[in-house]
Design a protein around this motif. Sequence first.
Motif, short mmCIF file in Angstrom:
data_model
loop_
_atom_site.label_atom_id
_atom_site.label_comp_id
_atom_site.label_asym_id
_atom_site.label_seq_id
_atom_site.Cartn_x
_atom_site.Cartn_y
_atom_site.Cartn_z
N TYR A 189 12.59 -5.20 0.51
CA TYR A 189 11.14 -5.15 0.79
C TYR A 189 10.56 -6.27 1.67
O TYR A 189 9.62 -6.21 2.31
CB TYR A 189 10.32 -4.66 -0.61
CG TYR A 189 8.87 -4.95 -0.57
CD1 TYR A 189 8.17 -4.01 -0.07
CD2 TYR A 189 8.29 -5.98 -1.30
CE1 TYR A 189 6.93 -3.99 -0.05
CE2 TYR A 189 6.99 -6.25 -1.28
CZ TYR A 189 6.20 -5.22 -0.61
OH TYR A 189 4.87 -5.49 -0.76
N HIS A 239 3.84 1.65 2.30
CA HIS A 239 3.27 2.52 1.58
C HIS A 239 3.79 3.11 0.33
O HIS A 239 3.58 3.39 -0.65
CB HIS A 239 2.10 3.52 2.37
CG HIS A 239 1.07 2.79 3.07
ND1 HIS A 239 1.20 2.21 4.23
CD2 HIS A 239 -0.14 2.58 2.63
CE1 HIS A 239 -0.04 1.59 4.63
NE2 HIS A 239 -0.70 1.82 3.79
N ASN A 242 5.11 1.06 -2.38
CA ASN A 242 3.83 0.36 -3.03
C ASN A 242 3.29 1.55 -3.77
O ASN A 242 3.04 1.17 -5.08
CB ASN A 242 2.88 -0.06 -2.06
CG ASN A 242 2.61 -1.71 -2.30
OD1 ASN A 242 2.37 -1.96 -3.60
ND2 ASN A 242 2.63 -2.56 -1.21
N ARG B 91 -10.37 4.25 -4.57
CA ARG B 91 -9.76 3.32 -5.33
C ARG B 91 -10.68 2.25 -5.72
O ARG B 91 -10.35 1.34 -6.68
CB ARG B 91 -8.63 2.91 -4.58
CG ARG B 91 -7.36 3.84 -4.50
CD ARG B 91 -6.35 3.20 -3.66
NE ARG B 91 -5.81 2.00 -3.99
CZ ARG B 91 -4.64 1.97 -4.82
NH1 ARG B 91 -3.91 3.20 -5.00
NH2 ARG B 91 -4.16 0.76 -5.09
N HIS B 171 -7.26 -2.16 5.66
CA HIS B 171 -7.70 -0.78 6.14
C HIS B 171 -8.93 -0.80 6.76
O HIS B 171 -9.04 0.06 7.78
CB HIS B 171 -7.59 -0.09 4.92
CG HIS B 171 -6.47 0.23 4.23
ND1 HIS B 171 -6.16 0.36 2.95
CD2 HIS B 171 -5.13 0.31 4.76
CE1 HIS B 171 -4.85 0.28 2.56
NE2 HIS B 171 -4.28 0.49 3.67
N ARG B 431 3.20 -9.15 -7.01
CA ARG B 431 4.25 -9.06 -5.76
C ARG B 431 4.99 -10.31 -5.92
O ARG B 431 4.88 -11.13 -6.45
CB ARG B 431 3.33 -9.20 -4.78
CG ARG B 431 3.80 -9.21 -3.11
CD ARG B 431 2.86 -9.47 -2.25
NE ARG B 431 1.51 -8.69 -2.38
CZ ARG B 431 1.76 -7.36 -1.67
NH1 ARG B 431 3.12 -7.04 -0.79
NH2 ARG B 431 0.92 -6.54 -1.53
C1 HEM Z 1 -2.50 2.44 10.20
C2 HEM Z 1 -2.83 2.54 9.14
C3 HEM Z 1 -2.68 1.42 7.95
C4 HEM Z 1 -2.11 0.34 7.82
C5 HEM Z 1 -1.74 -0.51 9.07
C6 HEM Z 1 -1.87 -0.10 6.56
C7 HEM Z 1 -1.65 -1.13 5.96
C8 HEM Z 1 -1.62 -1.48 4.54
C9 HEM Z 1 -0.76 -2.62 4.35
C10 HEM Z 1 -0.05 -3.81 4.97
C11 HEM Z 1 -0.63 -2.60 2.91
C12 HEM Z 1 0.02 -3.47 1.65
C13 HEM Z 1 1.31 -2.89 1.70
C14 HEM Z 1 2.23 -3.87 0.64
O1 HEM Z 1 1.48 -4.37 -0.22
O2 HEM Z 1 3.27 -3.61 0.51
C15 HEM Z 1 -1.28 -1.48 2.44
C16 HEM Z 1 -1.34 -0.91 1.22
C17 HEM Z 1 -2.15 0.34 0.77
N1 HEM Z 1 -2.43 1.15 1.78
FE1 HEM Z 1 -2.54 1.09 3.67
N2 HEM Z 1 -2.42 1.22 5.68
C18 HEM Z 1 -2.63 1.99 6.58
C19 HEM Z 1 -3.25 3.25 6.36
C20 HEM Z 1 -3.35 3.52 4.96
C21 HEM Z 1 -3.85 5.01 4.69
C22 HEM Z 1 -4.34 6.35 5.60
C23 HEM Z 1 -4.05 4.94 3.38
C24 HEM Z 1 -4.81 6.30 2.69
C25 HEM Z 1 -4.41 6.91 1.56
C26 HEM Z 1 -3.56 3.69 2.67
C27 HEM Z 1 -3.58 3.53 1.67
C28 HEM Z 1 -3.00 2.31 0.91
C29 HEM Z 1 -3.06 1.94 -0.30
C30 HEM Z 1 -3.63 2.76 -1.62
C31 HEM Z 1 -2.21 0.70 -0.57
C32 HEM Z 1 -1.95 -0.15 -1.91
C33 HEM Z 1 -3.09 -0.94 -2.28
C34 HEM Z 1 -2.46 -1.68 -3.21
O3 HEM Z 1 -1.42 -2.38 -3.42
O4 HEM Z 1 -3.28 -1.96 -4.12
N3 HEM Z 1 -3.28 3.25 3.81
N4 HEM Z 1 -1.76 -0.73 3.57
#
Ligand code: HEM
Lengths: 282, 461
Positions: A189, A239, A242, B91, B171, B431
């Motif tokens: 990861y 995603h 996570n 969220r 996001h 993490r």
């Molecule tokens: C191109 C679009 C997106 C990018 C670049 C992106 C990027 C990221 C990154 C880098 C993380 C942290 C990952 C990690 O901790 O390993 C993350 C977490 C997350 N993403 Fe996205 N994301 C995108 C789209 C979305 C979409 C469409 C959703 C819709 C449901 C989403 C929901 C989440 C959630 C729920 C988390 C975790 C939050 C947490 O750990 O509390 N993401 N995203």
Amino acid sequence: MIDSSLLLSISTFGFLFSFTFYLSGLVFHRKGLLTWGSVSAWVVLLILSAGIVLRWIESYQLGFGRAPLSNLYESLVFAAWSIALVYLLLELRTKYRGLGVFPLLFCFLAMAYASFSGMDSVIRPLVPALKSNWLIIHVVTCFLGYAGFTVSFGISILYLLNAAHKPNPHPRGIYALLPPLKQMDEFNYQMIFFGFIWLSIGIISGAVWANSAWGTYWSWDPKETWSLITWLVYAAILHARNIRGWKGNRVAWLSLVGFACVLFTYFGVNFLLSGLHSYGGL
Amino acid sequence: MQERDGLLKGVVGTLASMRLTLIIFFTLAAVSVIGTLFPYGMAGSEVHHHYPPALAWLIQTFSLHDMYRTNWFRFLLALLCINLIICSVQRLPKTIKLARQRDQEFSSDKVSKFSQNFQMTTAQPMEKVAPSLEKVIGGEFGPLKAIDSSDKYMALAERGRWSSFMVYFIHLSVLVILVGAIIGSLFGFRGIMNIIEGEASKMVMLSRGHERLELPFTVRCDAFSVSFYEMGTPREYRSDLTILKGDEKILQTPIRVNHPLTYGGITFYQSTYGSILTSLKVEIRDTDSEKTWTMDMQMRTPKTIPGTTDQIQVMDYRENIAQLGPIVIMAMLREGEEPTGAYILLNDPDFHGNKISNYHFAIKEAETAWYTGLQVKSDPGVWVVYVGFSALLIGIILAYYMSHRKMWVVAEPSREFPGRTLVTLGGRTNRNPLAFEEEFRKVCQSVEQQLKAGENKETST
Ligand code: HEM
């Protein structure tokens, strides 16, 4: 007289040695051999670094100085350098040596492909479009990203092999010197996230460069599109892991898919898609 | 009514789900793969030329040759945004609540079962243990906050409580990038301008459609030059440009590849160059009657051959075709016949192919001029996109390094060893557990040393 091509040839064989140490260390479960693998890999990394710097200096001696990062040959050499660096840093941090087999194999393969396939290795001046400091930033960051994904690929393969033998609670033989599965999953990861960060910087620096050089930050050319595909696959992995709690085998399989995209972005786009286009014209 | 609410909830739930996110990610990846198989931006007529009918039909129906501009591709991107927005909105309150929440009671039993835990007993009394713990943990990890309790010492230290907001920042930056792209495609333009050395122009040929756009100022190319390396590859192209408003010179500057000029929100990039024909002196011989004429011609301006109704016209000029040197493409229009044409070699006036029907053409003089090819673009959304890029990078780098780490501390009279104090430490992270494990171990070591040192001091006095 030492020149860059001598140092690069030494590195090619050095990586082969180092890979052999790592492999035999795992197969015969001898920690000492792994240590040799590690030490030799560091030495080769130094020699290769010297080779790359020397090639840079040589380009100045030819009268047009430029970073050695601008054709397939040089990018393969740099790929080997980045994989070795990223892997060795992981090793330094985690203190496990068993994961070096695949990264070092790829270092060797990249160098061997660059040296033995009759590829053009002459140092040539840059065409005007490539004369930009963005070139260096863009190439370096993309390759660090690819290196992270390559190391993740290696971990994933070992993970899948190891997990398939899980019924045996006291693994002996090949798996004895690998980290526990849970640790491997965690390293995997981290390498994916690491690669994702660098690939993001790589894509964005490419976009900024394209915008400053010819006015669009995104034009959907096949290389760009494939790097975006790769990026999407790894974003999906992050995603899924996570939020949906995918771990272990699933992440490992997806990492293999991601790595296939990396390879295609790097080689396939050049060899296959341009080929398709020219066949299309017949 | 209830049914409708249920349905709505279902739809919103789906739109917010991570499953949908994964489906969109993989679908976007898959259709992009398809998109790269077909040359992007190929004209519709070319598609039929290049592919068998069934495939061509498929390509045209789904606009695979121009996919990224189709509505269904935009729909996918829009769905991603909706997914992202709804998911975040759902969220966010939970994240805020979690971030605000403070721990109440916790027991040493519970703390000793955390993924990181440590227990020891010391001869020091509770009142002395507490300050030592605050000193060591406060110095190495973060300030310890004591929680009121009657019979024991309970405290909590944490770092990165706010790191869980980082993903919202990431996001949001994705949305900002997309908004910037939309602004660019709505309010910007791209095109090319070919300006002959010494001449000026206001017109831009747009890359989409066959429209032309008039700039609010004039661009003049004062000089163009190209230099080469010894090996023959171009070293640099350079155009000296002047921006004029009416007769007034506003700006005068050279541009090179990678060094564009921006004026009034419009940027000019050195893109290509070439030479064009400005005038031509040609000798025409009628091979039937052996009559000859010498005519001055201009590009694309038809002329009638004296005494006939045959019209000839220079259609195009190429600097080099198939190692034959420069050529012009000449066309002839004769009443009642299809137009015919031929390549006329400039360097070889007697070449037998310099011929259309009964006319032989020999070029006597040709004047050419350099032109510079400029890319012209205006994109008011680019700064929005750049802000999004920066935020995205900062966000993911911080997300990689930041984590919410917590340490729980309990000190209470030991039940097993009366007179001694039981110290329990527990730790958790969301993490990077490895790094935390190491940090936790170090803190525990320091705590142990400190408490032991305190014991020794006590026994020695
Ligand atoms: C191109 C679009 C997106 C990018 C670049 C992106 C990027 C990221 C990154 C880098 C993380 C942290 C990952 C990690 O901790 O390993 C993350 C977490 C997350 N993403 Fe996205 N994301 C995108 C789209 C979305 C979409 C469409 C959703 C819709 C449901 C989403 C929901 C989440 C959630 C729920 C988390 C975790 C939050 C947490 O750990 O509390 N993401 N995203």
